[in-house]
Design a protein around this motif. Structure first.
Motif, PDB file in Angstrom:
ATOM      1  N   ASN A 128      -2.030  -6.188  30.513  1.00 27.87           N
ATOM      2  CA  ASN A 128      -2.715  -4.922  30.274  1.00 27.87           C
ATOM      3  C   ASN A 128      -2.283  -4.384  28.916  1.00 27.87           C
ATOM      4  O   ASN A 128      -1.104  -4.494  28.550  1.00 27.87           O
ATOM      5  N   LEU A 129      -3.218  -3.787  28.198  1.00 28.16           N
ATOM      6  CA  LEU A 129      -2.872  -2.975  27.042  1.00 28.16           C
ATOM      7  C   LEU A 129      -2.600  -1.559  27.544  1.00 28.16           C
ATOM      8  O   LEU A 129      -2.834  -1.246  28.710  1.00 28.16           O
ATOM      9  N   ASP A 130      -2.126  -0.692  26.650  1.00 22.65           N
ATOM     10  CA  ASP A 130      -2.064   0.731  26.974  1.00 22.65           C
ATOM     11  C   ASP A 130      -3.376   1.313  26.460  1.00 22.65           C
ATOM     12  O   ASP A 130      -3.536   1.560  25.269  1.00 22.65           O
ATOM     13  N   TYR A 131      -4.327   1.513  27.386  1.00 22.86           N
ATOM     14  CA  TYR A 131      -5.688   1.862  27.001  1.00 22.86           C
ATOM     15  C   TYR A 131      -5.892   3.338  26.660  1.00 22.86           C
ATOM     16  O   TYR A 131      -7.024   3.775  26.479  1.00 22.86           O
ATOM     17  N   PHE A 132      -4.809   4.110  26.544  1.00 24.47           N
ATOM     18  CA  PHE A 132      -4.928   5.518  26.167  1.00 24.47           C
ATOM     19  C   PHE A 132      -5.549   5.605  24.769  1.00 24.47           C
ATOM     20  O   PHE A 132      -5.125   4.886  23.851  1.00 24.47           O
ATOM     21  N   PRO A 133      -6.567   6.455  24.570  1.00 21.31           N
ATOM     22  CA  PRO A 133      -7.314   6.455  23.302  1.00 21.31           C
ATOM     23  C   PRO A 133      -6.497   6.738  22.044  1.00 21.31           C
ATOM     24  O   PRO A 133      -6.894   6.319  20.952  1.00 21.31           O
ATOM     25  N   LEU A 134      -5.350   7.418  22.168  1.00 21.44           N
ATOM     26  CA  LEU A 134      -4.545   7.686  20.982  1.00 21.44           C
ATOM     27  C   LEU A 134      -3.868   6.425  20.451  1.00 21.44           C
ATOM     28  O   LEU A 134      -3.281   6.449  19.371  1.00 21.44           O
ATOM     29  N   ASN A 135      -3.960   5.337  21.198  1.00 18.80           N
ATOM     30  CA  ASN A 135      -3.374   4.072  20.765  1.00 18.80           C
ATOM     31  C   ASN A 135      -4.361   3.201  19.985  1.00 18.80           C
ATOM     32  O   ASN A 135      -4.047   2.058  19.648  1.00 18.80           O
ATOM     33  N   PHE A 136      -5.552   3.745  19.704  1.00 20.30           N
ATOM     34  CA  PHE A 136      -6.590   2.992  18.998  1.00 20.30           C
ATOM     35  C   PHE A 136      -7.093   3.788  17.801  1.00 20.30           C
ATOM     36  O   PHE A 136      -7.127   5.018  17.822  1.00 20.30           O
ATOM     37  N   VAL A 137      -7.496   3.051  16.761  1.00 19.11           N
ATOM     38  CA  VAL A 137      -8.120   3.654  15.586  1.00 19.11           C
ATOM     39  C   VAL A 137      -9.475   2.986  15.369  1.00 19.11           C
ATOM     40  O   VAL A 137      -9.607   1.758  15.508  1.00 19.11           O
ATOM     41  N   ILE A 138     -10.473   3.793  15.032  1.00 13.66           N
ATOM     42  CA  ILE A 138     -11.804   3.285  14.721  1.00 13.66           C
ATOM     43  C   ILE A 138     -11.975   3.352  13.206  1.00 13.66           C
ATOM     44  O   ILE A 138     -11.913   4.430  12.606  1.00 13.66           O
ATOM     45  N   THR A 139     -12.160   2.216  12.577  1.00 16.53           N
ATOM     46  CA  THR A 139     -12.299   2.180  11.122  1.00 16.53           C
ATOM     47  C   THR A 139     -13.689   2.661  10.711  1.00 16.53           C
ATOM     48  O   THR A 139     -14.592   2.834  11.539  1.00 16.53           O
ATOM     49  N   GLU A 140     -13.855   2.850   9.410  1.00 14.18           N
ATOM     50  CA  GLU A 140     -15.154   3.283   8.885  1.00 14.18           C
ATOM     51  C   GLU A 140     -16.233   2.260   9.200  1.00 14.18           C
ATOM     52  O   GLU A 140     -17.414   2.600   9.337  1.00 14.18           O
ATOM     53  N   GLN A 141     -15.834   1.004   9.342  1.00 16.33           N
ATOM     54  CA  GLN A 141     -16.789  -0.071   9.657  1.00 16.33           C
ATOM     55  C   GLN A 141     -17.015  -0.188  11.169  1.00 16.33           C
ATOM     56  O   GLN A 141     -17.629  -1.133  11.642  1.00 16.33           O
ATOM     57  N   LYS A 142     -16.491   0.772  11.941  1.00 20.31           N
ATOM     58  CA  LYS A 142     -16.624   0.847  13.398  1.00 20.31           C
ATOM     59  C   LYS A 142     -15.860  -0.264  14.123  1.00 20.31           C
ATOM     60  O   LYS A 142     -16.196  -0.635  15.247  1.00 20.31           O
ATOM     61  N   GLN A 143     -14.819  -0.808  13.467  1.00 26.36           N
ATOM     62  CA  GLN A 143     -13.978  -1.775  14.159  1.00 26.36           C
ATOM     63  C   GLN A 143     -12.890  -1.034  14.923  1.00 26.36           C
ATOM     64  O   GLN A 143     -12.264  -0.102  14.400  1.00 26.36           O
ATOM     65  N   LEU A 144     -12.664  -1.448  16.151  1.00 27.94           N
ATOM     66  CA  LEU A 144     -11.648  -0.831  16.992  1.00 27.94           C
ATOM     67  C   LEU A 144     -10.337  -1.604  16.843  1.00 27.94           C
ATOM     68  O   LEU A 144     -10.283  -2.810  17.107  1.00 27.94           O
ATOM     69  N   ILE A 145      -9.282  -0.908  16.425  1.00 29.23           N
ATOM     70  CA  ILE A 145      -7.975  -1.515  16.190  1.00 29.23           C
ATOM     71  C   ILE A 145      -6.972  -0.936  17.182  1.00 29.23           C
ATOM     72  O   ILE A 145      -6.862   0.285  17.324  1.00 29.23           O
ATOM     73  N   TYR A 146      -6.237  -1.812  17.850  1.00 32.10           N
ATOM     74  CA  TYR A 146      -5.189  -1.388  18.769  1.00 32.10           C
ATOM     75  C   TYR A 146      -3.916  -1.197  17.953  1.00 32.10           C
ATOM     76  O   TYR A 146      -3.231  -2.160  17.611  1.00 32.10           O
ATOM     77  N   VAL A 147      -3.594   0.046  17.606  1.00 32.36           N
ATOM     78  CA  VAL A 147      -2.486   0.293  16.683  1.00 32.36           C
ATOM     79  C   VAL A 147      -1.135   0.350  17.383  1.00 32.36           C
ATOM     80  O   VAL A 147      -0.089   0.360  16.727  1.00 32.36           O
ATOM     81  N   ASP A 148      -1.129   0.385  18.698  1.00 31.69           N
ATOM     82  CA  ASP A 148       0.107   0.279  19.454  1.00 31.69           C
ATOM     83  C   ASP A 148       0.357  -1.203  19.726  1.00 31.69           C
ATOM     84  O   ASP A 148      -0.567  -2.012  19.685  1.00 31.69           O
ATOM     85  N   TYR A 149       1.588  -1.571  19.997  1.00 30.46           N
ATOM     86  CA  TYR A 149       1.884  -2.964  20.330  1.00 30.46           C
ATOM     87  C   TYR A 149       2.211  -3.148  21.814  1.00 30.46           C
ATOM     88  O   TYR A 149       2.651  -4.220  22.218  1.00 30.46           O
TER      89      TYR A 149
END
Length: 218
Positions: A128-149
């Motif tokens: 499982n990832l930590d799916y809490f939204p503060l752990n993700f960043v949406i780039t200008e190109q609309k790519q979703l990045i999981y910034v937590d490890y």
């Protein structure tokens, strides 16, 4: 620590610019070095009422990073770390924190699709990832990045459909949480770590039915 202070990580001097947030394992700071921006995570030893670490928090992050890279889940590059100082340096991902996008009702179907795809990638390897939204960043190109490890052994009660997705759908609650810092707006109880689900069950079922039809090739 406060903005304007400097800290050394091995041979790199870092200027603390602003605190990005605090998680279960550490404080994340936006830092600058040589006119470049990075994210510095300072591991803390503060307890969490609903989560227990079974090993060193820094080791957990380093091991998780290796797993996430093998799964090809988009994460910021790990650049450096110091076990003695309990510091970890990541590449900075420019974009909108997903929690802020949730609060403004700006999560579109392409972001949900990437989130579900990441879930399938992790699930296929029993994580499982930590799916809490503060752990993700949406780039200008609309790519979703999981910034937590953070990763954890898979359990259905903490997966996307039974836990994380409710935070992504709770626009009003997320807005109030970000404004006040009070988890009562997004959690059943402050210390439970369990999301409010009332009124969102049908939407979750609708999303799950929509995206589970996708042919995810892992």
């Amino acid at each position: 620590m406060e903005p304007g202070k400097t800290i050394w990580l091995n041979n790199r001097q870092l200027l603390l610019k602003n605190l990005l947030g605090k998680g279960k394992s550490g404080y994340s700071w936006l830092v600058e070095s040589g006119n470049e921006l990075f994210v510095l995570k300072m591991i803390h030893d503060e307890p969490c009422p609903y989560y227990t670490f079974n090993e060193s928090k820094l080791k957990h992050e380093l091991d998780a990073y290796k797993v996430l890279k093998t799964l090809d889940i988009p994460v910021p590059e790990l650049l450096d770390y110091d076990s003695e100082k309990q510091l970890l340096l990541k590449a900075y991902v420019d974009g909108t924190v997903a929690g802020n996008a949730v609060a403004k009702g700006r999560i579109d179907s392409s972001v949900f699709e990437q989130l579900v795809y990441a879930f399938h990638k992790a699930r296929s390897a029993e994580w499982n990832l930590d799916y809490f939204p503060l752990n993700f960043v949406i780039t200008e190109q609309k790519q979703l990045i999981y910034v937590d490890y953070e990763i954890n052994p898979f359990s259905i009660e903490w997966d996307l459909w039974n836990w994380g997705i409710y935070y992504w759908l709770n626009m009003c609650g997320m807005k109030a949480f970000l404004e006040t810092g009070d988890p009562k707006y997004i959690n059943i109880t402050a210390d439970s770590g369990c999301p409010i689900t009332t009124g969102m069950e049908s939407k979750v079922s609708e999303l799950k039915a929509m995206f589970e039809k996708q042919d995810y090739i892992i």
